[in-house]
Structures are given as C-alpha cells and as structure tokens.
Design an enzyme around this catalytic site. Structure first.
Site, PDB file in Angstrom:
ATOM      1  N   ARG A 175     115.814  22.522  37.303  1.00 31.46           N
ATOM      2  CA  ARG A 175     115.585  21.358  36.437  1.00 31.46           C
ATOM      3  C   ARG A 175     114.092  21.057  36.270  1.00 31.46           C
ATOM      4  NH1 ARG A 175     119.424  22.923  35.943  1.00 31.46           N
ATOM      5  NH2 ARG A 175     121.521  22.125  36.208  1.00 31.46           N
ATOM      6  N   SER A 254     123.744  13.701  34.342  1.00 28.81           N
ATOM      7  CA  SER A 254     123.502  13.453  35.764  1.00 28.81           C
ATOM      8  C   SER A 254     122.247  12.597  35.902  1.00 28.81           C
ATOM      9  CB  SER A 254     123.280  14.773  36.506  1.00 28.81           C
ATOM     10  OG  SER A 254     124.402  15.593  36.328  1.00 28.81           O
ATOM     11  N   GLU A 353     116.804  12.394  37.286  1.00 28.71           N
ATOM     12  CA  GLU A 353     116.668  13.560  36.402  1.00 28.71           C
ATOM     13  C   GLU A 353     116.139  13.152  35.021  1.00 28.71           C
ATOM     14  OE1 GLU A 353     119.950  16.590  36.167  1.00 28.71           O
ATOM     15  OE2 GLU A 353     119.695  16.221  34.031  1.00 28.71           O
TER      16      GLU A 353
HETATM   17  C1  LIG Z   1     126.788  13.524  28.625  1.00 27.76           C
HETATM   18  C2  LIG Z   1     125.572  14.326  29.052  1.00 27.76           C
HETATM   19  C3  LIG Z   1     125.744  15.507  29.758  1.00 27.76           C
HETATM   20  C4  LIG Z   1     124.614  16.259  30.163  1.00 27.76           C
HETATM   21  N1  LIG Z   1     124.819  17.431  30.856  1.00 27.76           N
HETATM   22  C5  LIG Z   1     123.748  18.173  31.236  1.00 27.76           C
HETATM   23  C6  LIG Z   1     123.936  19.401  31.953  1.00 27.76           C
HETATM   24  O1  LIG Z   1     125.071  19.821  32.216  1.00 27.76           O
HETATM   25  N2  LIG Z   1     122.835  20.098  32.322  1.00 27.76           N
HETATM   26  C7  LIG Z   1     121.571  19.671  32.027  1.00 27.76           C
HETATM   27  O2  LIG Z   1     120.611  20.357  32.393  1.00 27.76           O
HETATM   28  N3  LIG Z   1     121.358  18.522  31.343  1.00 27.76           N
HETATM   29  C8  LIG Z   1     122.413  17.766  30.942  1.00 27.76           C
HETATM   30  N4  LIG Z   1     122.216  16.585  30.270  1.00 27.76           N
HETATM   31  C9  LIG Z   1     120.845  16.135  29.982  1.00 27.76           C
HETATM   32  C10 LIG Z   1     120.353  16.490  28.562  1.00 27.76           C
HETATM   33  O3  LIG Z   1     121.415  16.767  27.710  1.00 27.76           O
HETATM   34  C11 LIG Z   1     119.402  17.684  28.579  1.00 27.76           C
HETATM   35  O4  LIG Z   1     118.311  17.448  29.414  1.00 27.76           O
HETATM   36  C12 LIG Z   1     118.881  17.999  27.161  1.00 27.76           C
HETATM   37  O5  LIG Z   1     118.198  19.221  27.165  1.00 27.76           O
HETATM   38  C13 LIG Z   1     117.961  16.926  26.611  1.00 27.76           C
HETATM   39  O6  LIG Z   1     117.723  17.243  25.262  1.00 27.76           O
HETATM   40  P1  LIG Z   1     117.252  16.158  24.222  1.00 27.76           P
HETATM   41  O7  LIG Z   1     116.937  16.857  22.953  1.00 27.76           O
HETATM   42  O8  LIG Z   1     118.264  15.074  24.128  1.00 27.76           O
HETATM   43  O9  LIG Z   1     115.920  15.633  24.916  1.00 27.76           O
HETATM   44  P2  LIG Z   1     115.333  14.144  24.886  1.00 27.76           P
HETATM   45  O10 LIG Z   1     116.189  13.264  25.720  1.00 27.76           O
HETATM   46  O11 LIG Z   1     115.071  13.712  23.508  1.00 27.76           O
HETATM   47  O12 LIG Z   1     113.950  14.385  25.640  1.00 27.76           O
HETATM   48  C14 LIG Z   1     113.926  14.733  27.009  1.00 27.76           C
HETATM   49  C15 LIG Z   1     112.503  15.147  27.415  1.00 27.76           C
HETATM   50  O13 LIG Z   1     112.157  16.353  26.733  1.00 27.76           O
HETATM   51  C16 LIG Z   1     111.007  16.123  25.910  1.00 27.76           C
HETATM   52  N5  LIG Z   1     111.209  16.910  24.678  1.00 27.76           N
HETATM   53  C17 LIG Z   1     112.261  16.865  23.833  1.00 27.76           C
HETATM   54  N6  LIG Z   1     112.088  17.740  22.833  1.00 27.76           N
HETATM   55  C18 LIG Z   1     110.898  18.348  23.058  1.00 27.76           C
HETATM   56  C19 LIG Z   1     110.144  19.336  22.368  1.00 27.76           C
HETATM   57  N7  LIG Z   1     110.572  19.906  21.239  1.00 27.76           N
HETATM   58  N8  LIG Z   1     108.938  19.699  22.884  1.00 27.76           N
HETATM   59  C20 LIG Z   1     108.459  19.135  24.024  1.00 27.76           C
HETATM   60  N9  LIG Z   1     109.135  18.204  24.720  1.00 27.76           N
HETATM   61  C21 LIG Z   1     110.326  17.816  24.228  1.00 27.76           C
HETATM   62  C22 LIG Z   1     110.963  14.635  25.664  1.00 27.76           C
HETATM   63  O14 LIG Z   1     109.647  14.199  25.371  1.00 27.76           O
HETATM   64  C23 LIG Z   1     111.456  14.122  27.001  1.00 27.76           C
HETATM   65  O15 LIG Z   1     110.406  14.157  27.938  1.00 27.76           O
HETATM   66  C24 LIG Z   1     123.317  15.813  29.852  1.00 27.76           C
HETATM   67  C25 LIG Z   1     123.161  14.612  29.131  1.00 27.76           C
HETATM   68  C26 LIG Z   1     124.264  13.871  28.741  1.00 27.76           C
HETATM   69  C27 LIG Z   1     124.088  12.613  27.968  1.00 27.76           C
END
Ligand SMILES: Cc1cc2nc3c(=O)[nH]c(=O)nc-3n(C[C@H](O)[C@H](O)[C@H](O)COP(=O)(O)OP(=O)(O)OC[C@H]3O[C@@H](n4cnc5c(N)ncnc54)[C@H](O)[C@@H]3O)c2cc1C
Length: 361
Positions: A175, A254, A353
């Site tokens: 992570r 998580s 996380e």
């Molecule tokens: C129901 C649920 C289940 C989940 N299950 C998992 C799982 O099984 N495994 C897991 O690892 N995660 C899980 N997650 C967490 C999440 O889905 C992941 O971390 C996902 O990759 C976040 O993507 P996002 O586009 O929503 O990022 P955001 O929430 O929009 O951003 C997260 C971080 O990444 C940065 N970021 C986003 N896009 C970029 C970019 N293009 N360049 C640079 N930085 C960027 C943002 O600035 C921020 O710091 C879960 C979340 C939810 C709500």
C-alpha cells in the site's frame, strides 16, 4: 457583485472551472467541505496546464480521481482541486495502457470479459481511477498492481516535465509507492500493464479464501471469468463494491492498513492475552503482518459498531462508513476511538490507509 449569486462555472479550452465547489459528492465517503476552485481536465495537456498554472501561482493543489481513498476535512480544500477525467484504454497484444482518468473497475472488466487476459482479475470491483492505482499500490485477494505495472507516465512537478518511471522506479511496497512518498511531486497521466494470456485461466490463486472458494490449492489457476466473478461476489458480501443505496459502501474501503510488526514488536504483541490465534503472515525483513480487522474486532469494535452518523460497516470491521449525515469530524472521532482501543488492548498502533486532506487521525 457582492452579495449576488455565485459566478457560474467557466469553461476554458475544455477545462471546467468551478469556484466554491462541493467535494463531498465527489468522494465515496460523501463528506468534507468545498474546494476553493475545482478544475476538471479531460486531456493530458489540460491536466499539465492546470498543474503548471497552480504551481506558478503557488496555489495548493489536490489531485482527485474517484475520491475513494480520501478523507476531506470539513473546512474543505483552500486551493485548486484538479479532477482527472481523461479517458483511454489501449491494448496492444497483452500490453495495456490506461489513461489516469479511466474507471479502474470498468477497465478490469474489459480485460477479463472482452479480452480474456489475466493479471488484474483479482482487483475487480475496486473503486477509483486507473491513475490512482500505483499511488497506494492497490491490492486485494493476493494480487497488487505492482505485479503487472511496467511503466507509469507522470508529470513531474519538480522537473516541470513528463517522465516515464519503470516499475522499479515506482518503489512499490505494501500500500505504498514513490507517488505516496512524494505526494506533491507526480501527477500520474498514464499507467502501462503487462497482462497475460493463460488460455482462459487466471493468475495462480494466492489468497486462501479464494482457494477455499474454488476447492483448489493455493498456487493453482482457475477459470479467469470465474475468478473475476468470485472476487466480485466476495467483495459485495463485505460491502466493498460501491452501491449508492447501501451505506455500508459509503466508505473509503479499508480504513486502516494491516500492521507490519518488527520481530520485537511481534514478540511483545504475542504476550498479550488472546493473541494465540491472531493472523500472522511473514512480511519483508523478518517482520510479521497481522490483520487490522482481527485486532479491531477483538478490541471490542464489532461490525456495525457506533451509534452516531458514522459507524463501522455492518459487513466489515475495517470499513468506517457514513450513514448519511456524518461530517469528517464524526468519522475521525470514530477512527480515533478504534485506534486508541486497539492500542490499549494490543499495544499496536493502527495507521490510516486513506489520504487525509486538512485533517489528522
Ligand atoms: C468500497 C471500497 C473498497 C476499496 N477496496 C480497496 C481494495 O480492495 N484495495 C485497495 O488497495 N484499495 C481499495 N479501496 C481504496 C481505493 O479504491 C483505492 O485506493 C483507489 O485506487 C483510489 O482511487 P481514486 O481514483 O478514488 O483516488 P482518490 O481517492 O481520488 O485519491 C487518492 C490519492 O491518490 C492521489 N491521486 C489520485 N489520482 C492521481 C493521479 N492521477 N496522479 C497522482 N496522484 C493521484 C490523490 O491525490 C490522493 O492522494 C477501496 C475503496 C472503497 C471505497
């Protein structure tokens, strides 16, 4: 015009700019205050122009994908929030290039259902954008993107240039990655993956729960589409697939990472009563990884814990959820209570996380 209506959104060469824009609806937790300015970019050039503009003006910048790993404070963000809305799914043989704004779960579905390719099938149903997957090295069910990412194309804000980072240069770990270690440096534009054609079979099953589900040994392959379906089924049962009607999924997934304990910390942990059957997995450098969900549950915080607007999910102890009217402070109060309870019961410090914006645990 003082006291008059707010200025309407402006569109500059395809870039949508809004002032005082609510951010809560753009996150899966649906809480937190507004952005001073929200910019939505649909091409890499628009992304780069918006980043340069903010950096030149010395304006704080928050890059936003699907908002599924963010806790935004109730005061909101006092700068520019750049929403990445780029699109692009390009497959050349087994090499896949995704634009950062592609919806991750949809891209996984296409690799499996349309192209019969393995490599990300156990990451089905994870919310958010493709560009965020390298940030925290997204993983689930024994697979993580570090295993298939070959290159990440990013805008390097320090160099003021587009750079291509190899897998090794991304410094992936559990992570974590270089992008998380240097949060104000890289904006991910594109991610390249090496997928594999195993004649309709999956990557070898690593995760015990999935192996049990199929009645196979860990290390065996199973039919690719069935692996994908099984993961979606397991995730749905835990409230880990987004469903707007189900408050158990109004979360950031998580909330705590699984603690990785040094040998000395693990020894001390095992002296605590009730830890004989605690999950333990070997981690790097002689460390041991244990389960945050197990710790939370055994410290007295069962599924559904809490009677306020923020509670634990009724399906999974590791997800902190908004029941509809929670503020960021409500959620953080619950998170602190759980962190402190686990520390008291087991001497283990839980670490969040999701990325915190303007707030601390
Ligand atoms: C129901 C649920 C289940 C989940 N299950 C998992 C799982 O099984 N495994 C897991 O690892 N995660 C899980 N997650 C967490 C999440 O889905 C992941 O971390 C996902 O990759 C976040 O993507 P996002 O586009 O929503 O990022 P955001 O929430 O929009 O951003 C997260 C971080 O990444 C940065 N970021 C986003 N896009 C970029 C970019 N293009 N360049 C640079 N930085 C960027 C943002 O600035 C921020 O710091 C879960 C979340 C939810 C709500």
């Amino acid at each position: 015009m003082p006291g008059g209506p707010a200025a309407p959104p402006r569109t500059l060469v395809g870039v949508l700019v809004e002032n005082d824009a609510p951010l809560a609806p753009l996150t899966t937790l649906r809480l937190g205050g507004p952005a001073r300015r929200l910019v939505t970019a649909h091409t890499d050039d628009e992304v780069i122009a918006a980043v340069r503009e903010a950096d030149t003006a010395g304006e704080p910048l928050l890059v936003l994908g699907g908002g599924s790993n963010l806790v935004i404070g109730d005061a909101g963000f006092p700068g520019t929030v750049l929403r990445i809305a780029t699109t692009g799914f390009a497959l050349d043989g087994t090499v896949l290039e995704l634009a950062a704004g592609e919806v991750w779960s949809e891209a996984v579905t296409r690799t499996v259902r349309e192209h019969g390719l393995a490599g990300v099938e156990f990451l089905a149903g994870i919310p958010g954008s493709a560009g965020a997957t390298p940030v925290q090295n997204v993983g689930a069910y024994g697979q993580e993107v570090a295993q298939s990412i070959t290159e990440v194309v990013a805008y390097d804000r320090t160099a003021g240039a587009v750079v291509t980072l190899t897998n090794a240069e991304c410094a992936f770990s559990y992570r974590h990655s270089r992008f998380k270690a240097e949060p104000d440096r890289y904006v991910v534009l594109r991610v390249r993956f090496a997928l594999a054609d195993h004649d309709g079979l999956s990557t070898p099953v690593k995760y015990a729960e999935v192996a049990r589900h199929f009645g196979v040994e860990q290390g065996e392959r199973v039919p690719l589409e069935r692996a994908y379906d099984a993961v979606l089924g397991l995730r749905s049962g835990k409230g880990m697939v987004l469903d707007p009607a189900d408050h158990d999924t109004w979360s950031a997934g998580s909330f705590f990472t699984n603690p990785v304990l040094t040998a000395a910390q693990y020894e001390s942990f095992r002296t605590r009563p009730g830890t004989e059957n605690a999950p333990a997995y070997p981690a790097s450098e002689g460390c041991t990884k244990t389960s945050a969900a197990w710790l939370i549950d055994r410290a007295g915080f069962g599924k559904g814990y809490g009677d306020g607007p923020a509670t634990l999910s009724t399906k999974h102890t590791l997800a902190l959820t908004n029941r509809g009217s929670a503020t960021a402070e409500d959620l953080l109060a619950l998170a602190r209570e759980i962190r402190d309870g686990v520390r008291e019961a087991f001497g283990v410090e839980l670490v969040n996380e999701p990325v915190m914006i303007g707030v601390k645990l």
